[in-house]
Structure formats: structure tokens, C-alpha cells
Design a protein around this motif. Structure first.
Motif, PDB file in Angstrom:
ATOM      1  N   UNK A  31     -98.261 -51.772 -33.746  1.00  0.00           N
ATOM      2  CA  UNK A  31     -96.938 -51.530 -34.012  1.00  0.00           C
ATOM      3  C   UNK A  31     -96.907 -50.646 -35.350  1.00  0.00           C
ATOM      4  N   UNK A  32     -96.059 -49.602 -35.305  1.00  0.00           N
ATOM      5  CA  UNK A  32     -95.925 -48.761 -36.362  1.00  0.00           C
ATOM      6  C   UNK A  32     -94.808 -47.698 -35.992  1.00  0.00           C
ATOM      7  N   UNK A  33     -93.793 -47.427 -37.239  1.00  0.00           N
ATOM      8  CA  UNK A  33     -92.677 -46.658 -36.811  1.00  0.00           C
ATOM      9  C   UNK A  33     -93.092 -45.201 -36.323  1.00  0.00           C
ATOM     10  N   UNK A  34     -94.333 -44.808 -36.923  1.00  0.00           N
ATOM     11  CA  UNK A  34     -94.806 -43.474 -36.606  1.00  0.00           C
ATOM     12  C   UNK A  34     -96.334 -43.499 -36.501  1.00  0.00           C
ATOM     13  N   UNK A  35     -97.015 -42.575 -35.644  1.00  0.00           N
ATOM     14  CA  UNK A  35     -98.466 -42.464 -36.180  1.00  0.00           C
ATOM     15  C   UNK A  35     -98.710 -42.371 -37.460  1.00  0.00           C
ATOM     16  N   UNK A  36     -97.949 -41.530 -38.293  1.00  0.00           N
ATOM     17  CA  UNK A  36     -98.257 -41.353 -39.657  1.00  0.00           C
ATOM     18  C   UNK A  36     -98.232 -42.682 -40.449  1.00  0.00           C
ATOM     19  N   UNK A  37     -97.613 -43.603 -39.978  1.00  0.00           N
ATOM     20  CA  UNK A  37     -97.413 -44.757 -40.545  1.00  0.00           C
ATOM     21  C   UNK A  37     -98.383 -45.906 -40.277  1.00  0.00           C
ATOM     22  N   UNK A  38     -99.391 -45.508 -39.307  1.00  0.00           N
ATOM     23  CA  UNK A  38    -100.495 -46.404 -38.823  1.00  0.00           C
ATOM     24  C   UNK A  38    -101.176 -46.931 -39.524  1.00  0.00           C
ATOM     25  N   UNK A  39    -101.645 -48.283 -39.688  1.00  0.00           N
ATOM     26  CA  UNK A  39    -102.566 -48.750 -40.605  1.00  0.00           C
ATOM     27  C   UNK A  39    -103.911 -47.947 -40.757  1.00  0.00           C
ATOM     28  N   UNK A  55    -111.043 -39.965 -35.085  1.00  0.00           N
ATOM     29  CA  UNK A  55    -112.535 -39.754 -34.856  1.00  0.00           C
ATOM     30  C   UNK A  55    -112.988 -38.442 -34.274  1.00  0.00           C
ATOM     31  N   UNK A  56    -112.209 -37.569 -33.838  1.00  0.00           N
ATOM     32  CA  UNK A  56    -112.293 -36.217 -33.594  1.00  0.00           C
ATOM     33  C   UNK A  56    -112.787 -36.266 -32.032  1.00  0.00           C
ATOM     34  N   UNK A  57    -112.375 -37.475 -31.471  1.00  0.00           N
ATOM     35  CA  UNK A  57    -112.713 -37.458 -29.820  1.00  0.00           C
ATOM     36  C   UNK A  57    -111.631 -36.725 -29.010  1.00  0.00           C
ATOM     37  N   UNK A  58    -110.613 -36.312 -29.343  1.00  0.00           N
ATOM     38  CA  UNK A  58    -109.504 -35.761 -28.695  1.00  0.00           C
ATOM     39  C   UNK A  58    -109.717 -34.466 -28.654  1.00  0.00           C
ATOM     40  N   UNK A  59    -110.380 -33.842 -29.517  1.00  0.00           N
ATOM     41  CA  UNK A  59    -110.546 -32.253 -29.865  1.00  0.00           C
ATOM     42  C   UNK A  59    -110.938 -31.781 -28.428  1.00  0.00           C
ATOM     43  N   UNK A  60    -110.331 -30.773 -27.921  1.00  0.00           N
ATOM     44  CA  UNK A  60    -110.793 -30.061 -26.347  1.00  0.00           C
ATOM     45  C   UNK A  60    -110.736 -31.077 -25.219  1.00  0.00           C
ATOM     46  N   UNK A 112    -103.308 -38.813 -23.524  1.00  0.00           N
ATOM     47  CA  UNK A 112    -102.187 -39.355 -23.471  1.00  0.00           C
ATOM     48  C   UNK A 112    -101.742 -40.676 -24.324  1.00  0.00           C
ATOM     49  N   UNK A 113    -100.316 -41.043 -24.373  1.00  0.00           N
ATOM     50  CA  UNK A 113     -99.830 -42.035 -25.286  1.00  0.00           C
ATOM     51  C   UNK A 113     -98.627 -42.439 -25.003  1.00  0.00           C
ATOM     52  N   UNK A 114     -98.033 -43.407 -25.694  1.00  0.00           N
ATOM     53  CA  UNK A 114     -96.695 -43.861 -25.279  1.00  0.00           C
ATOM     54  C   UNK A 114     -95.663 -42.640 -25.607  1.00  0.00           C
ATOM     55  N   UNK A 115     -94.974 -42.604 -24.439  1.00  0.00           N
ATOM     56  CA  UNK A 115     -93.997 -41.557 -24.549  1.00  0.00           C
ATOM     57  C   UNK A 115     -93.201 -41.181 -25.982  1.00  0.00           C
ATOM     58  N   UNK A 116     -92.923 -42.331 -26.703  1.00  0.00           N
ATOM     59  CA  UNK A 116     -92.314 -42.231 -27.976  1.00  0.00           C
ATOM     60  C   UNK A 116     -93.131 -41.407 -29.223  1.00  0.00           C
ATOM     61  N   UNK A 117     -94.397 -41.319 -28.871  1.00  0.00           N
ATOM     62  CA  UNK A 117     -95.311 -40.734 -29.949  1.00  0.00           C
ATOM     63  C   UNK A 117     -96.048 -39.547 -29.297  1.00  0.00           C
ATOM     64  N   UNK A 118     -95.664 -39.221 -28.033  1.00  0.00           N
ATOM     65  CA  UNK A 118     -96.517 -37.987 -27.598  1.00  0.00           C
ATOM     66  C   UNK A 118     -96.646 -36.740 -28.390  1.00  0.00           C
ATOM     67  N   UNK A 119     -95.226 -36.447 -28.956  1.00  0.00           N
ATOM     68  CA  UNK A 119     -95.316 -35.280 -29.558  1.00  0.00           C
ATOM     69  C   UNK A 119     -95.808 -35.177 -30.913  1.00  0.00           C
ATOM     70  N   UNK A 120     -95.796 -36.225 -31.538  1.00  0.00           N
ATOM     71  CA  UNK A 120     -96.467 -36.461 -32.802  1.00  0.00           C
ATOM     72  C   UNK A 120     -97.941 -36.348 -32.798  1.00  0.00           C
ATOM     73  N   UNK A 121     -98.468 -37.237 -31.770  1.00  0.00           N
ATOM     74  CA  UNK A 121     -99.878 -37.118 -31.325  1.00  0.00           C
ATOM     75  C   UNK A 121    -100.344 -35.604 -31.259  1.00  0.00           C
ATOM     76  N   UNK A 122     -99.667 -34.839 -30.627  1.00  0.00           N
ATOM     77  CA  UNK A 122     -99.853 -33.280 -30.408  1.00  0.00           C
ATOM     78  C   UNK A 122     -99.952 -32.626 -31.770  1.00  0.00           C
ATOM     79  N   UNK A 123     -98.991 -32.961 -32.458  1.00  0.00           N
ATOM     80  CA  UNK A 123     -98.989 -32.202 -33.691  1.00  0.00           C
ATOM     81  C   UNK A 123    -100.134 -32.545 -34.755  1.00  0.00           C
ATOM     82  N   UNK A 124    -100.380 -33.955 -34.675  1.00  0.00           N
ATOM     83  CA  UNK A 124    -101.438 -34.440 -35.479  1.00  0.00           C
ATOM     84  C   UNK A 124    -102.734 -34.048 -35.177  1.00  0.00           C
ATOM     85  N   UNK A 125    -102.849 -33.792 -34.053  1.00  0.00           N
ATOM     86  CA  UNK A 125    -104.159 -33.426 -33.235  1.00  0.00           C
ATOM     87  C   UNK A 125    -104.161 -32.248 -32.610  1.00  0.00           C
TER      88      UNK A 125
END
Length: 304
Positions: free
Chosen positions: A74-82, A115-120, A124-137
């Protein structure tokens, strides 16, 4: 025996963890035992729902057949993750480099990204943070509207309960769709269609019901679909009359008789053989058809 290690982050969602854990735990009842383990950067991990969880601090020795799962938190955004330590991220990366599989549920994809495992790779992830995941990686290809993705031993799932779908997919991939269907039935869950991606097997498509008699009949057909299975013998095996079995089976599967269900399984297996270079005649023999003309007729028929 394979090891399933869950890496726990503070604020972990209980269902992200418990759903996949239950799938692998249930698989043991069908002859596929797994050892479940829990690793964290602190000995007691608070969950999002308030239940504290105990975990070991050191990583067990893992091999290519083993799996690491990162449940979401649980975190407001991925940027706020532990914060996740460098050593933990390196453990994820090292396991994949040695041929192992790494999976995530919901926000857990962020750990795989760090960890660099999503590159290339597709993810997918929860629909609330899909856009943020794409921006962060930006090196990742984030897929929308699917329950899970699998790309080069990196498996990611969408929100919360989709971790169950991910785990069922892994069980079906490792041990066959019949085992996956049995585990889903054991857990009283439906095997859901994965967004725009077609479901892999009729063993899943026609299991979304709660009729135990029909499930037992399907178990027999799944295991012996290449053999002759006369309706009287099948009905006797599940303890009902031929008429009752046909009625229950047709109602539960949306119109299929036991014979049509068996033919559907044979057809799917034959298509697999043909796609790998087998002739129609050879494929027909392999799945139990005495006359390849029956296979040709089934291939020309609209899909169930």
C-alpha cells in the motif's frame, strides 16, 4: 520440490501474498509439493491490513526451478513506495540471471523495475499505477487490460486478486492445464480469461461452474482424453445415470456433451502437434482418433 520465496515489503497487501501462496500450497494435494518461504529486510513486516508477518532475513539457496514472488504494498504512488535495499534488488536480479523466474503482484512490479528486470519486457500492474510504472521504467512495455504477463521468466500481474490468476498460470505451465484446473477447483475460483489474450485450454474455459459431479467427470476426461471413454463407463465412475450426466454436463459447460468436451481437448492437443510439424494423420493418431477424417471435420467446425 521447488521453492517459492515471497519477498515482503512493509505495507504488503495480505491478498497479494495469500492468494498465490494458497495456489502453490494447494498444488501439493495433487502431487506437486512446494516449499514456501518468506524473506524481508526486517524480521517483522507490517501488512497494509494491520497483521504483522514474520520473515527470515537471509535468502535461501535457489535454483532455476525456484520462484521469487514480490507481492504488492500500500502506497499513494509508486514513488512513495517503501525503500528496497540494494542487496534485495540484486537478489532478484541474480536469481533471474541464474535461470530462475521472478514474479510480481500489483505494485510489486516496481521492485522488478528497480532491479532492471522490466527493461525490454512486457509487464503489467494495478490499473491505478500503470501510467506511473511506464514513466518510471521507460524501457518496459506496460500492457493494459490483462490479468498477467509472462516474458522471459519475468511474470507480472495486475491488482490484488490477479495474483491468483498468475499463480494458476504458472502451475498450468509447469504441470499442465489439468493440474491448474484442479487447483482452481480446489480453491473454488474461476479461471478467468486474460484480457485480449485467448485462454489457453478448454480445461479452463469450461471449468467456471460449481457442479462437483461434472468436475469429477471432467477430471477423468482431462486425464484420459486420448482413450475411448464410453458414456456408460463415465457415468458409472461418477455415480449417476447416463441421462443425468449428460444433462448436468451440458448445463454446466454451456452446451457441451461429455463427448464434445473430449473432442475439444483432442482437437486442441492435435493443433499443438500440427503447429510443431506433425501431419494431420500423425496428430490424429496421437490424440486417439482412429480416422483422421474426424480430426479434419473438427478443425473445420467453429471453435467452442
Amino acid at each position: 520440490m521447488s521453492h517459492i520465496v515471497f519477498f515482503l515489503v512493509p505495507g504488503v497487501h495480505l491478498l497479494d501474498l495469500a492468494g498465490p501462496a494458497q495456489v502453490f500450497f494447494a498444488a501439493a494435494d495433487f502431487g506437486h509439493p512446494y516449499t514456501l518461504g518468506y524473506v524481508a529486510e526486517q524480521p517483522q513486516v507490517p501488512s497494509a491490513q494491520g497483521l504483522p508477518l514474520l520473515a527470515r532475513l537471509d535468502w535461501p539457496e535457489l535454483g532455476p526451478e525456484d520462484l521469487i514472488v514480490v507481492p504488492g504494498w500500500r502506497a499513494p504512488t509508486l514513488a512513495d513506495s517503501p525503500a528496497i535495499g540494494t542487496a534485495s534488488l540484486q537478489a532478484l536480479k541474480n536469481h533471474h540471471a541464474r535461470g530462475g523466474t521472478v514474479a510480481s503482484v500489483c505494485a510489486g512490479a516496481e521492485a522488478l523495475g528497480q532491479a532492471g528486470l522490466l527493461d525490454g519486457r512486457r509487464c503489467t500492474t494495478h490499473h491505478d499505477v500503470q501510467e506511473e510504472l511506464a514513466l518510471r521504467h521507460p524501457g518496459a512495455t506496460v500492457v493494459r487490460d490483462v490479468l498477467f504477463t509472462a516474458d522471459d521468466r519475468v511474470v507480472t500481474s495486475a491488482g490484488i486478486a490477479s495474483g491468483i490468476d498468475l499463480a494458476l498460470h504458472l502451475i498450468a505451465t509447469r504441470h499442465g492445464p489439468a493440474v491448474g484446473a484442479k487447483v482452481a477447483r480446489n480453491m473454488v475460483v474461476y479461471a478467468r480469461r486474460n484480457g485480449h489474450e485467448p485462454q489457453a485450454s478448454a480445461m479452463f474455459r469450461h471449468r467456471s461452474h460449481l457442479d462437483d459431479t461434472v468436475h469429477r467427470a471432467q477430471d477423468l476426461i482431462d486425464a484420459r482424453f486420448a482413450e475411448p471413454l464410453p458414456l456408460p463407463s463415465l457415468a458409472a465412475a461418477v455415480g449417476v445415470s447416463e441421462r443425468t450426466l449428460t444433462r448436468l454436463f451440458t448445463r454446466a459447460t454451456g452446451g457441451l456433451t461429455p463427448l464434445r468436451y473430449q473432442q475439444t481437448l483432442r482437437l486442441e492437443r492435435a493443433e499443438h502437434f500440427i503447429s510443431h510439424g506433425a501431419t494431420v494423420e500423425a496428430a490424429a493418431r496421437s490424440v486417439g482418433f482412429e480416422d483422421p477424417r474426424m480430426l479434419r471435420r473438427l478443425r473445420a467446425r467453429p471453435a467452442s
